[in-house]
Design a protein around this motif. Structure first.
Motif, mmCIF file in Angstrom:
data_model
loop_
_atom_site.group_PDB
_atom_site.id
_atom_site.type_symbol
_atom_site.label_atom_id
_atom_site.label_comp_id
_atom_site.label_asym_id
_atom_site.label_seq_id
_atom_site.Cartn_x
_atom_site.Cartn_y
_atom_site.Cartn_z
ATOM 1 N N ALA A 165 0.919 -1.277 -0.206
ATOM 2 C CA ALA A 165 -0.002 -0.386 -0.097
ATOM 3 C C ALA A 165 0.897 1.706 0.317
ATOM 4 O O ALA A 165 0.440 2.199 -0.603
ATOM 5 N N GLU A 166 1.841 1.361 0.922
ATOM 6 C CA GLU A 166 2.455 2.912 1.159
ATOM 7 C C GLU A 166 3.143 2.495 -0.325
ATOM 8 O O GLU A 166 3.427 3.600 -1.248
ATOM 9 N N GLY A 167 3.897 1.570 -0.594
ATOM 10 C CA GLY A 167 4.995 1.743 -1.942
ATOM 11 C C GLY A 167 3.730 2.581 -3.647
ATOM 12 O O GLY A 167 4.332 3.549 -4.120
ATOM 13 N N TYR A 168 2.358 2.047 -3.195
ATOM 14 C CA TYR A 168 1.947 2.192 -4.683
ATOM 15 C C TYR A 168 1.445 3.815 -4.232
ATOM 16 O O TYR A 168 1.136 4.328 -5.191
ATOM 17 N N GLU A 169 1.561 4.305 -3.104
ATOM 18 C CA GLU A 169 1.324 5.273 -3.547
ATOM 19 C C GLU A 169 2.791 6.629 -3.781
ATOM 20 O O GLU A 169 2.288 8.052 -3.083
ATOM 21 N N ARG A 170 3.287 5.565 -3.904
ATOM 22 C CA ARG A 170 4.669 6.605 -3.809
ATOM 23 C C ARG A 170 4.888 6.670 -5.374
ATOM 24 O O ARG A 170 4.462 6.216 -6.639
ATOM 25 N N THR A 171 6.348 7.028 -5.927
ATOM 26 C CA THR A 171 6.820 7.108 -7.140
ATOM 27 C C THR A 171 6.729 5.300 -7.662
ATOM 28 O O THR A 171 6.747 4.628 -6.971
ATOM 29 N N PRO A 172 6.655 5.433 -8.765
ATOM 30 C CA PRO A 172 6.950 4.120 -10.351
ATOM 31 C C PRO A 172 8.190 3.286 -8.928
ATOM 32 O O PRO A 172 8.163 1.879 -9.015
ATOM 33 N N LYS A 173 9.657 3.851 -9.123
ATOM 34 C CA LYS A 173 10.421 3.607 -8.590
ATOM 35 C C LYS A 173 10.502 2.900 -7.462
ATOM 36 O O LYS A 173 10.965 1.979 -6.622
#
Length: 119
Positions: A49-57
């Motif tokens: 979830a946290e990564g999804y809300e950030r940049t693609p990298k």
């Protein structure tokens, strides 16, 4: 591509895995291992979830962290079985699920890495 992280099947399975670990350990009195297993389990969908809300990298980096948490939980399940904290049957079911989630995470990582290199 999913419009929200809640649409990702791997996130849904990660949440179900975390709930299963909490239910499995509800009466566990080994608070150290219980806490660590719960943290590992919760880390899987949380990092997705946290990564999804950030940049693609960043998303790729958080998926890799989620995959590591999945392996950590699998290791703890092996240990908990050997010390008779969890039955072999219960452990095998959850170990299989961690393996399936890890495969799903790896496929998603590979897909996102390919998308990044095309840009």
């Amino acid at each position: 591509m999913a419009s929200t992280f809640e649409d990702l099947e791997v996130w849904k399975r990660g949440c179900r895995l975390a709930v299963s670990v909490y239910e499995l350990l509800a009466d566990c009195r080994d608070f150290g291992l219980k806490d660590q297993m719960q943290r590992s389990a919760v880390s899987v969908p949380s990092n997705i979830a946290e990564g999804y809300e950030r940049t693609p990298k960043d998303f790729i980096r958080f998926l890799i962290i989620a995959k590591g948490s999945c392996a950590e939980l699998r290791t703890q399940l092996y240990i908990s079985t050997r010390i008779n904290l969890v039955s072999t049957q219960q452990s095998e079911t959850l170990i299989d699920e961690t393996k399936q989630i890890s495969k799903m995470l790896q496929a998603l990582i590979s897909n996102r890495q390919q998308q990044l290199t095309k840009q």
